[in-house]
Design a protein around this motif. Structure first.
Motif, mmCIF file in Angstrom:
data_model
loop_
_atom_site.group_PDB
_atom_site.id
_atom_site.type_symbol
_atom_site.label_atom_id
_atom_site.label_comp_id
_atom_site.label_asym_id
_atom_site.label_seq_id
_atom_site.Cartn_x
_atom_site.Cartn_y
_atom_site.Cartn_z
ATOM 1 N N ARG A 1 0.706 -1.328 -0.212
ATOM 2 C CA ARG A 1 0.099 -0.296 0.184
ATOM 3 C C ARG A 1 0.759 0.993 0.284
ATOM 4 O O ARG A 1 0.523 2.761 -0.211
ATOM 5 N N LEU A 2 1.938 0.846 0.464
ATOM 6 C CA LEU A 2 2.622 2.576 1.096
ATOM 7 C C LEU A 2 3.021 2.470 -1.144
ATOM 8 O O LEU A 2 3.173 3.663 -1.278
ATOM 9 N N ALA A 3 3.866 1.230 -1.044
ATOM 10 C CA ALA A 3 4.595 1.637 -3.037
ATOM 11 C C ALA A 3 3.395 2.420 -3.655
ATOM 12 O O ALA A 3 3.580 3.165 -4.772
ATOM 13 N N GLU A 4 2.207 1.390 -3.969
ATOM 14 C CA GLU A 4 1.009 1.832 -4.094
ATOM 15 C C GLU A 4 0.254 3.632 -4.357
ATOM 16 O O GLU A 4 0.672 4.251 -5.266
ATOM 17 N N ARG A 5 0.736 3.657 -2.617
ATOM 18 C CA ARG A 5 -0.572 5.087 -2.573
ATOM 19 C C ARG A 5 0.997 5.815 -2.396
ATOM 20 O O ARG A 5 -0.138 7.364 -2.954
ATOM 21 N N LYS A 6 1.902 5.899 -2.020
ATOM 22 C CA LYS A 6 2.750 6.714 -1.492
ATOM 23 C C LYS A 6 4.186 7.034 -2.191
ATOM 24 O O LYS A 6 5.027 8.076 -2.273
ATOM 25 N N ALA A 7 4.293 5.746 -3.441
ATOM 26 C CA ALA A 7 5.805 6.062 -3.782
ATOM 27 C C ALA A 7 6.725 5.757 -3.773
ATOM 28 O O ALA A 7 7.699 6.026 -2.775
ATOM 29 N N ILE A 8 6.303 4.867 -2.015
ATOM 30 C CA ILE A 8 7.883 4.492 -0.999
ATOM 31 C C ILE A 8 7.631 3.228 -0.911
ATOM 32 O O ILE A 8 6.946 2.954 -1.252
ATOM 33 N N LYS A 9 9.605 2.710 -0.918
ATOM 34 C CA LYS A 9 9.691 1.705 -1.328
ATOM 35 C C LYS A 9 10.752 1.053 -0.251
ATOM 36 O O LYS A 9 10.991 1.111 -0.623
ATOM 37 N N ALA A 10 9.773 0.578 0.617
ATOM 38 C CA ALA A 10 10.349 0.575 2.182
ATOM 39 C C ALA A 10 10.466 -0.954 1.120
ATOM 40 O O ALA A 10 9.745 -2.005 0.609
#
Length: 370
Positions: free
Chosen positions: A149-158
């Motif tokens: 969800r972080l990658a999809e919605r905020k472009a955050i690649k944890a």
């Protein structure tokens, strides 16, 4: 957990009426509404709906889902006045009460809940390492949902790989070596996240590793306290008490909030939760806590259960609100769709994760860690 519906659902017919008169859409008579929404046609109805504080909006968690369908109480933006071309729901007869609805597939929710409960109880009381594996699986799936969800919605690649490996290591280390082992595993997991992210371009490095360390703390580290409870001699009963109190708290919030809820608890975070629901959670959890400490825990006393139940109700509510904040920031309703009627794994862990360290600490204070 956020099964609870903490307040009364909206009444039927809450879509509102346009000021343009009857619309020709769907066979209605009258002049067509002007504006960009009419020009875009039906496709305009499917665009993302931004969150406007105080405008109703979507409801973002399992607790809110029990309210029934969310309704639009104002324009999409504060400076925008768009007509609503959707069909109007028939108004309830004057003097009639709107029928309350759980707003979800209760059969699926109950079926999934019973199935999960059977797996948890069987593994918990038959062979402890199997239950430890259940914790690890839940943690890894929860990390996958959160990072996706972080990658999809905020472009955050944890980075998921070091988080999953480190999360599993935290659970095992906590069970085998106690709190010290869990802290060491947490430190190495954070270090692994920093190093793993170095293999990619430096753009957004700080944002990605910050999210990775947050995910490592939020999911596996907090879940480690369940493993710490399990390691005690009566660990199975401690874990069962922890699960029962969290579920009972959630159930009390649902029952009281659905029936009596009127005053919003945190409308900007989770509009469905009410103060009456919180009181229900506290009352139910305190009673259950007194019974569990008196009859399930070695050397436990009923008054200790009262304190434990109160703490669980508070921590479970804060955990539910915390994940609601995350989901509102991401603009999503559920973290996943793995569990029909419930959402994702993270939608079931939201109340459990912050409650685990609270229960572990109070158990150690009341009856010791052995």
């Amino acid at each position: 957990m956020n099964d609870a519906s903490w307040g009364a659902p909206p009444r039927a017919g809450s879509w509102g009426v346009t000021d343009q008169g009857p619309s020709p859409v769907h066979g209605w008579e009258g002049p067509p509404p002007a504006g960009p929404l009419h020009e875009a046609g039906i496709a305009a109805q499917t665009r993302p709906m931004p969150t406007v504080p105080g405008a109703g909006g979507y409801q973002d968690d399992g607790a809110d889902r029990d309210q029934g369908a969310a309704h639009i109480g104002g324009p999409l933006f504060r400076d925008e006045q768009e007509p609503d071309i959707r069909p109007q729901e028939p108004a309830a007869p004057q003097g009639a009460k709107a029928k309350k609805s759980a707003g979800r597939d209760l059969r699926a929710a109950v079926g999934v809940g019973v199935g999960l409960g059977a797996v948890i109880l069987a593994s918990l009381f038959i062979y402890k390492p199997v239950f430890l594996g259940v914790i690890v699986v839940a943690v890894v799936v929860g990390l996958w949902e959160l990072t996706s969800r972080l990658a999809e919605r905020k472009a955050i690649k944890a980075p998921l790989v070091p988080l999953a490996i480190g999360g599993a290591a935290m659970i095992v280390a906590g069970y085998v070596n106690g709190p010290e082992g869990a802290w060491v595993a947490m430190a190495f997991t954070a270090l692994a996240v920093l190093v793993w992210r170095m293999t990619e371009p430096p753009d957004d490095y700080l944002k990605d590793v910050t999210a990775g360390v947050f995910a490592a703390f939020y999911v596996p580290f907090l879940a480690t306290f369940v493993a710490l409870m399990l390691a005690a001699g009566d660990g199975a009963w401690r874990v069962l008490t922890f699960l029962v109190l969290t579920v009972v708290s959630d159930t009390g919030a649902y029952a009281v909030g659905w029936r009596f809820g009127k005053h919003k608890l945190a409308p900007r975070i989770s509009p469905g939760k009410t103060r009456e629901g919180l009181f229900g959670a506290v009352a139910f959890a305190m009673v259950a806590g007194a019974l569990c400490m008196q009859y399930l825990i070695d050397d436990g006393v009923w008054w200790q259960g009262l304190l434990l139940g109160f703490a669980v109700a508070v921590s479970a509510t804060l955990g539910d609100l915390g994940e609601s904040m995350i989901k509102r920031d991401l603009g999503i309703k559920d973290m996943g769709a793995l569990l029909p009627g419930h959402g994702g794994i993270m939608d079931r862990l939201d109340s459990l994760l912050p409650t685990a360290p609270v229960v572990w600490l109070l158990m150690v204070a009341f009856v010791g860690a052995a």
